[in-house]
Design a protein around this motif. Sequence first.
Motif, mmCIF file in Angstrom:
data_model
loop_
_atom_site.group_PDB
_atom_site.id
_atom_site.type_symbol
_atom_site.label_atom_id
_atom_site.label_comp_id
_atom_site.label_asym_id
_atom_site.label_seq_id
_atom_site.Cartn_x
_atom_site.Cartn_y
_atom_site.Cartn_z
ATOM 1 N N PRO A 4 0.845 -1.144 0.052
ATOM 2 C CA PRO A 4 0.109 0.059 -0.007
ATOM 3 C C PRO A 4 0.814 1.376 0.205
ATOM 4 O O PRO A 4 0.553 2.174 -0.599
ATOM 5 N N GLU A 5 1.832 1.278 0.816
ATOM 6 C CA GLU A 5 2.645 2.357 0.673
ATOM 7 C C GLU A 5 3.283 2.792 -0.657
ATOM 8 O O GLU A 5 3.528 3.865 -1.258
ATOM 9 N N ARG A 6 3.665 1.470 -1.575
ATOM 10 C CA ARG A 6 4.281 1.766 -2.672
ATOM 11 C C ARG A 6 3.152 2.452 -3.679
ATOM 12 O O ARG A 6 3.469 3.127 -4.335
ATOM 13 N N GLU A 7 2.194 1.789 -3.677
ATOM 14 C CA GLU A 7 0.901 2.085 -4.442
ATOM 15 C C GLU A 7 0.650 3.667 -4.182
ATOM 16 O O GLU A 7 0.645 4.547 -5.279
ATOM 17 N N ALA A 8 0.861 4.122 -2.806
ATOM 18 C CA ALA A 8 0.415 5.705 -2.661
ATOM 19 C C ALA A 8 1.848 6.329 -3.041
ATOM 20 O O ALA A 8 1.308 7.476 -3.780
ATOM 21 N N VAL A 10 3.478 5.906 -5.930
ATOM 22 C CA VAL A 10 3.236 5.795 -7.380
ATOM 23 C C VAL A 10 2.128 6.877 -7.611
ATOM 24 O O VAL A 10 2.147 7.795 -8.469
ATOM 25 N N ARG A 11 1.166 6.768 -6.884
ATOM 26 C CA ARG A 11 0.101 7.628 -7.193
ATOM 27 C C ARG A 11 0.609 9.133 -6.993
ATOM 28 O O ARG A 11 -0.068 10.213 -7.558
ATOM 29 N N ARG A 12 1.097 9.211 -6.036
ATOM 30 C CA ARG A 12 1.695 10.887 -5.589
ATOM 31 C C ARG A 12 2.598 11.274 -6.915
ATOM 32 O O ARG A 12 2.534 12.180 -7.361
ATOM 33 N N LEU A 13 3.508 10.230 -7.156
ATOM 34 C CA LEU A 13 4.317 10.507 -8.407
ATOM 35 C C LEU A 13 3.597 10.807 -9.696
ATOM 36 O O LEU A 13 3.982 11.950 -10.456
ATOM 37 N N LEU A 14 2.588 10.289 -9.803
ATOM 38 C CA LEU A 14 1.720 10.424 -11.154
ATOM 39 C C LEU A 14 1.103 11.454 -11.111
ATOM 40 O O LEU A 14 0.727 12.163 -12.235
ATOM 41 N N GLU A 15 0.355 12.053 -9.874
ATOM 42 C CA GLU A 15 -0.236 13.211 -9.636
ATOM 43 C C GLU A 15 0.570 14.457 -10.082
ATOM 44 O O GLU A 15 0.149 15.532 -10.428
ATOM 45 N N GLN A 16 1.987 14.377 -9.676
ATOM 46 C CA GLN A 16 2.764 15.556 -9.628
ATOM 47 C C GLN A 16 3.088 15.899 -11.041
ATOM 48 O O GLN A 16 3.180 17.059 -11.467
#
Length: 83
Positions: A4-8, A10-16
């Motif tokens: 779950p930490e890795r998924e979060a 990756v989501r932060r990187l994609l949103e930035q």
Amino acid sequence: MNLPEREAAVRRLLEQTPAPVVPSGLYGEAVRRGRRMKRRWKAVRRLLWLALFCAAVVFAVWAVTARPWVEPPSETTPPLTGW
């Protein structure tokens, strides 16, 4: 770091990062190249099947003419006895 930490992360990187701009003709070019590659592989496959068929025919003709299963005739004559 668990899943779950890795998924979060990756989501932060994609949103930035902003979404990359895709060229307008990229899809058409990819489809054209894919069709061309498919035609080439199809032609190669047909050539290989043709080569296999020709090899089978050549082997069959050789086997019928050479008859490798028949024992060859004797090269020497048997000794003559009883004359």
